[in-house]
Structure formats: C-alpha cells, structure tokens
Design an enzyme around this catalytic site. Structure first.
Site, short mmCIF file in Angstrom:
data_model
loop_
_atom_site.label_atom_id
_atom_site.label_comp_id
_atom_site.label_asym_id
_atom_site.label_seq_id
_atom_site.Cartn_x
_atom_site.Cartn_y
_atom_site.Cartn_z
N CYS A 172 38.56 66.81 -50.31
CA CYS A 172 38.91 66.24 -51.01
C CYS A 172 39.76 64.31 -50.21
CB CYS A 172 39.98 66.62 -51.93
SG CYS A 172 38.97 68.80 -52.13
N ILE A 173 39.19 63.73 -50.94
CA ILE A 173 39.89 62.83 -50.33
C ILE A 173 38.75 60.96 -50.15
CG2 ILE A 173 41.10 63.57 -47.90
CD1 ILE A 173 38.64 62.09 -46.09
#
Lengths: 700, 111
Positions: free
Chosen positions: B110-111
């Site tokens: 989730c970057i």
C-alpha cells in the site's frame, strides 16, 4: 373466452408465486458466511426492521440516488398499490369500509401508475446511460405493465367492460361508479408520455464506449499463482477454462447468498449509473456499476436461469467466451470495491461482491492479477504486504525511536514482539515503510506513551491489510487473518487494536469475528482461548481512532492545538471504514470519531461537500487492489470527483492538509495529487496530526 | 519475459523492467537500466544505489524511505537527507526507480 383468460390469470399467478417461492427457498438454503452491511448499518434488530421498512416502502436509497427514477417509481408503485386495493371490491362481500373510501382515489392512481410507467420507460430511451443497460426484457416488462394499466383504464373509460362476467363471483360483485367526464383524459396514460427534461449534472459524462478497454493490469505468473494454490495459468484448451469458470461460479452461488441475491435482484433502474468514480472519470459505460455487474450477470443468466437458457437474447444472457473472460479481467480490475454504488441501489446490491466473485473465478482458472496475488504471497512468506522481515522492522523501529528522541527529548518506544504487552497494534506494513504513513506510526507510539499503555507490534502480524478480501477468496482472507490470532495468542496480549487502514478495519470489524474468533462467534479451541485471553472491558478489536478518542474523552491526552496551526485540514472518509464498518457505539461513529480527533488536536478544520463525504464518500481511486503503476491512468481518472471536492475547500478555505485513515488512500493521493496541481504532501494521517500536537511531558 | 542483452550476456527482466535475478546485477546493467529511466547517473546517484544494495543484502528488503533519507543525509550531508533531494535524483520516486536501477525487486504494497 372469459374462462380461458380466467385460467390464464390463475396459471400466471401460480407461476409467479411458485417461482418466487423457489427463489426464496434457494436463498434460504445458501449460507451467508460473512456479514455484508449496507451502510450505515443499524445496530439493533429494531433498527434493521426500520431501515428495511424505509427501503421497501419509501425507496430511501433510490431517493438518494436519482430523484427522477424515484419519482416515477413511486408514482407507479403507490399507484399500483392503490389500484390493487381498489380491486379488492371484486373479492370481498360486503366491501370493507376503507376499500369503499379508496375507490375514487384508486381511479386517479390508475393514471399515476400509467404515468410512472411511462416515465420509467421514457428514461430507457432518452437517457443514454439507461438506454445502454436496458435489455429487451426490461422493455417487455414495462410494456406489459403499461398494457395492464392502459387496458384497465380503457375498460373503465373507453369501453366499459363488465368485470363481473369474468369473475367467478358474479352475483356479489359491485359495479364501480362511472366518471364519464374523465374519458377525454385517457390519452395521458400512453407510453408517449414525455418525461420532463433531465437536469444536466456537470459530473455525469457522456458515454465513451471502450474508453478503458485497452487498460489491463499485469497478469500473475505461475510462481505467484501457485504459491496461493491457484492454477499457474489458463488451460490451453478453452473448453476446459470455460467449464472451470462456470463450475466455480456455480460453487460460489452455493456458497454466498449475497451473490445469488445480487445477481437476481437488479431491475436495471440505473440509479447507480453515475455513482462510480471510475465512470465519472473515464466515461466508459462498463465502469457504470450496473454494467460492471452485467458482465457477470449476463453469463449467470445464460447458465443458471430458465429464462436465460431458453431466451438468451431477450434477457441479455450470453455465453462465456474468451472475449467475455478478458472483459471480466479488465473491468473487474477497474473496480475499487468501494461500494459507493450500493448506497444508491434500491435493492442494496453491492457491486464489490460481484467484483470479488469475478476475481475469484478468474483466479480459479489461472488468470490472476500480479499485484494483489504477489502481495498475498509475501504475507504468507514473510508476514506483510511489503515483505519486510523482522530484522528490517526492528531496524526501522529503532530508527523511529532515535528520531522521536531527537525531536521531542522523550524516550517513546516502538516495541516489536514484546511478550505480555497489553495491546497488540496491527497496522498496514506501509506504516513502517512509506511517507506519509510513517508519521502516523510515530503518532500511535506517542499516544500509547502518553497514556501509559504497554503495547507492541508483532513481526508475525505485521500487516493489517488483507488482500484476500480484494480477490474475494475466503481461504486467503482467513489465512491472512489467522496470523493476527496466532500473534495475539503467542504474545498473550489483552487487546487488539487496528491502525490506519481502511479495508483492514472492514475485515477486522466485520469478518475477524467469523474468521478468527476475535470478538465473539467462532467456536474452535483457539478462538475460545483467545476470547478468554482478551479483556472484555474493551471492544475487540478496536480501531486506533477509538482508542485515541476514548483517551481524549477521559482527559488522558493533552494537546497543544496551535502546533497544527500551519495546517488547514479536511478529512477524507475512506470507503471501507465509511461504508462497511463502524466506530464507537452508534451508527455514524466512523464519521464522527476521526473528525472529533482532528478537532481535538487542531484548530482549523473544514469538511468537503456533504455529497462527497460520509457514507457517500468518493474512493481515492486506488483501493481494492488497483494501487499498481500500470493502472495509473485509471487511478488518476478515478480520483477526479475527490479532487473536485478537494479543490473547492482548497479554494474556499485554503485547505492544505487532507487527513485520512487508510494506507491506500495515503499512497494513492501522494501519487495522483500532482496530476491535479496539488502538492503530494497535502495528504497525511489523522495520527500524524495527533503526533504533531500531543504533549508527552505529563506521564514522564 | 523481457530481457536486456549486454556484452553477450542476457539479463532477464519482468514486465516493468525490474531484473528478475538479483545476482545478475552489475554496474554495466545498472547503467543501461538508468538510461532506460532517463536518469543520468552521478556519484550521488551511485551512493543511493549502493546503499540500497547494501541494505537489501542485510535485510532482504529495500529500506523505508525514512531510513534511506537518513542514511543519505549522513553520507552526503544533512541538506541532502530529505525525500525532496531523493526525488530530484530519481523523479519517479526513490523507492521504485532507484530500486530498479539497483537491481532490487520492486517494493509493492500500500505504497
């Protein structure tokens, strides 16, 4: 002749009742393993009944979704109800008092019914989006109803017909009073009724067929697929893939009641058509929620319904072909499972469930998505989405302790794998790795430090996120969730708290209970042991925002709000928190608590437009497994409605900080903000704001 | 699978141009990867790339952005220890673009 029609009438009624009973029996025997709330989910049984009542009687969601459809739908339904009640006079003797009173109203109702139907039908021709989703059976249904209405009115006003002759109760029937002066007005009832001109919403784009048909995310390779127990690749022989896909679909229909209901219930009303951020951003009609559902519903009808087997083209049913499967892959990976559309559906149909089923079938035939499946593999192999091994976590956390000491002078701890800590904090691994996520991580530690609560991260449960939900696979969902239970048992913690991660909170709040026994519910020995271990005085699991807000209310945290004065803040509700979970003890707590925290730690706060926040919040554009570079085109376009709302508060109030409580939102906005002329640093976490203002001195 | 042909050697890459085998990496192929990314490698670029490789060798993962900026600040001076400077070096993001040139797998999540 009359007898023939009488028999026909009874036969039609019998088919309707028997068919409906058969469907309901099918739903009743299909399990519903996971709770799928339609937000804002009521908290009590009475609340559920009241909510259902409002939906069934007043079409509340449709009212929110589209006023035209609501108005015509209400005209038709209330008209029909009155007409039906009016016709009771043919079946009762003596005629009840209130049925007699209804008679004149029932006459008007006949016109309302016809006008409503005319309006609904006109929409199927006049509104491009609704025209796109209409099948011949939708037209047929309206035509039949309209014929019933018009012939009924005609029997009354044009050629007065002796109803009594075609009923078997001739002697007892009463003849309704005639109103000959109404005769001239029957022309109102025809399908040629023109709907009023439709309002022009600037945000509804014209259809651009296949605008996004070229966009396809990377397909998982054999290694990635097989690590999750999925077939490595698609069979060379199409028939084999076809049979596998249909077989898997059949299994899912037996497994999930939700899927069955959602595939059956849609009437193509179109309320959802303009609600998806990806449709708004791309104009691709297949990104309209109903059209996205139709990709699968058309196949479902062909293989699993009588009408679709017998008259496929009438009901929009189609065979599963390689082209259809490709279309599934493209468009089910252009959905962020944000569930905004479900808020406006009069039936509560949740497109996310259909997207999940689509992805699950694709995985089952060896057609998985690289991004999500690779990440799930890393969770199984290493422990978190990013693939951070224990030593890397430890190194990062040591660095944070140094930094916070340098910044504040206080020894705030960021503990890892501490046996016997009170709280296990499970947070998305991006919180250890990325900017601005890590600023919130610093905030979590400061909150626990200031409140004097012992806590720990876990290297085993170093991921709150659960991409098993994104791919709709129950086994993966459960396997990922079980890591948290194992860690909690090993560490002997009393409380489980979830950090700033949107879909993680949905999984934790709504599914952990069933999957792992965190909460109540599960009954295997590990779950029972865990339930004994966890402290019943606290909500299990709790959201970090609930923890912080409770502490604030108890006066255990002190803030210097002016430390945030350089920020003018707004709050972006993340979809999974907003529409699939709750915080605190009353409906809507998930909207209030994060805002309460922001207001407690900062002076300057402005909400975005009401139709873009709360339960109607727009997705950031990167949720549900599409946060991958090759889908950037989609991500940027899908962020449009949120960016428009942000632009307004930036222009009107000078907002320079958009707080969120989701790792995906943070990452997505950091990337897409610059496309809209904003600084990437405009996004951050709620606990980043907490971190800025919190006073650490008191408990030293 | 795509590949880079260089000096008679074949370097296998994935769809996004990341090296498949970590051990394949050498400075020659790094230069080709940088060229593909339109990055002109300076000494400071090499410092970043070398730090990434060292960190990866120790921890089996690229460093967090914060860890990287701190380390670069120590090596190249505090005025360069910020993500803004890293973005100047690697416009598409230090985590992803610098990792590619360093021959490390792409960090995803989730970057």
């Amino acid at each position: 002749m009359s007898l023939f029609f009488a028999i026909l009438f009874y036969a039609a009624s019998a088919i309707l009742v028997a068919g409906l009973a058969y469907k309901i029996a099918g739903y009743a025997r299909t399990p519903a393993p996971l709770s799928i709330p339609t937000t804002p989910g009521p908290t009590s049984t009475a609340g559920v009944v009241f909510r259902m009542f409002r939906e069934v009687v007043f079409f509340e969601s449709l009212f929110k979704g589209n006023l035209w459809i609501w108005m015509f739908g209400a005209m038709f339904h209330f008209g029909l109800a009155l007409v039906l009640l009016r016709h009771l006079r043919y079946f009762i003797e003596p005629v009840w008092f209130w049925v007699a009173i209804l008679q004149p109203f029932g006459l008007y109702a006949g016109f309302a019914m016809a006008a409503g139907l005319g309006g609904l039908w006109a929409r199927r021709f006049l509104v491009e989006r609704i025209r796109y989703i209409s099948t011949p059976s939708d037209h047929l249904m309206l035509a039949l109803l309209l014929v019933i209405a018009v012939t009924g009115l005609a029997m009354k006003f044009l050629m007065h017909t002796d109803i009594v002759a075609v009923t078997l109760r001739a002697k007892h029937a009463i003849s309704p009073p005639g109103r000959p002066n109404w005769r001239r007005r029957t022309d109102m009832a025809g399908p040629e009724i023109k709907a009023p001109a439709f309002r022009e919403y600037p945000t509804i784009p014209a259809l651009q067929p296949d605008a996004m048909a070229g966009l396809k995310c990377y397909v998982a390779n054999e290694k990635i697929q097989e690590a999750l127990g999925f077939p490595g690749k698609m069979a060379d022989n199409w028939q084999e893939t076809h049979d596998k896909a249909i077989g898997r679909m059949g299994e899912l229909l037996e497994k999930y009641r939700s899927l069955r209901v959602f595939l059956d219930a849609c009437v193509h009303c179109g309320s959802c058509t303009d609600k998806c951020h990806y449709f708004i951003g791309t104009g691709d009609p297949k990104n309209m929620p109903v059209a996205r559902q139709e990709l699968m519903r058309s196949v479902y009808r062909r293989y699993f319904t009588t009408a679709g087997k017998l008259f496929p083209s009438l009901v929009g049913a189609r065979d599963l072909t390689p082209e259809v499967l490709d279309e599934w892959y493209k468009y089910y990976w252009q959905c962020s499972e944000c569930r905004r559309c479900s808020v406006f559906c009069p039936y509560g149909i949740d497109t996310a469930e259909i997207t999940m089923a689509g992805r699950e079938i694709l995985d089952a035939v060896g057609y998985g998505q690289k991004y999500s499946n690779e990440i799930i593999g890393k969770v199984h192999r290493i422990g978190n989405n990013l693939g951070l091994p224990g030593p890397a976590l430890q190194d990062t956390l040591n660095g944070l302790e140094e930094d916070v000491k340098d910044d504040t002078g206080f020894d705030v701890k960021y503990p890892l794998d501490v046996q016997g800590a009170e709280v296990l904090l499970v947070t998305p691994s991006a919180d250890f790795f990325a900017e601005p996520h890590i600023e919130s991580t610093i905030g979590y530690g400061k909150v626990f430090h200031a409140a004097g609560i012992s806590w720990t991260f876990s290297s085993k449960a170093s991921e709150a996120g659960n991409f098993g939900m994104f791919i709709g696979n129950y086994e993966q969902l459960r396997k990922v969730a079980l890591r948290v239970r194992e860690a909690a048992l090993e560490l002997g913690v009393k409380r489980i708290v979830v950090g700033e991660c949107g879909h993680a909170w949905r999984v934790a709040y709504a599914f952990w209970n069933t999957l792992t026994g965190i909460g109540a519910g599960a009954s295997d020995p590990f779950a029972v042991e865990l339930q004994k271990q966890l402290d019943p005085r606290y909500k299990q699991p709790s959201h970090i925002c609930e923890v912080t807000w409770d502490l604030i209310q108890q006066g255990r945290l002190k803030f210097d709000k002016s430390a945030n004065d350089h920020r003018i803040i707004t709050f972006h509700d993340s979809c999974n928190v907003a529409r699939a979970s709750r915080m605190g003890d009353h409906p809507g707590g998930q909207f209030e608590i994060p805002r309460n925290i922001v207001r407690a730690v900062a002076n300057r706060f402005h909400d975005m437009a009401p139709e873009t926040i709360g339960e109607q919040t727009f997705c950031c554009g990167g949720g549900g497994g599409v946060l991958t570079d090759e889908l950037m085109d989609l991500r940027v376009k899908g962020a449009l409605p949120r960016m428009e709302a942000l632009k307004r508060v930036v222009d009107d109030h000078g907002v320079n900080f958009m707080a969120t409580i989701c790792a995906i939102c943070k990452a997505q906005f950091s990337k897409v903000l610059p496309y809209y002329g904003f600084k990437s640093g405009l996004v951050g976490g709620v606990h980043q704001l907490v971190s800025t203002a919190i006073q650490l001195g008191n408990e030293q | 699978m795509a590949a880079i042909e260089l000096n008679g050697k074949t370097y296998e890459t994935d769809e996004e141009g990341y090296l498949v085998n970590l051990a394949d990496w050498d400075e020659d192929v790094a230069a080709v990867l940088a060229e593909q990314e339109n990055v002109q490698m300076s000494n400071n670029h090499w410092e970043v790339v070398n730090f990434l490789r060292e960190y990866y060798n120790e921890f089996q993962i690229a460093p967090a952005v914060r860890v990287l900026t701190k380390a670069i600040g120590k090596k190249l001076g505090p005025e360069k220890g910020n993500s803004q400077y890293l973005y100047e070096l690697f416009p598409y993001g230090p985590a992803k673009q610098a990792c590619k040139i360093a021959g490390l797998p792409k960090p995803t999540g989730c970057i």
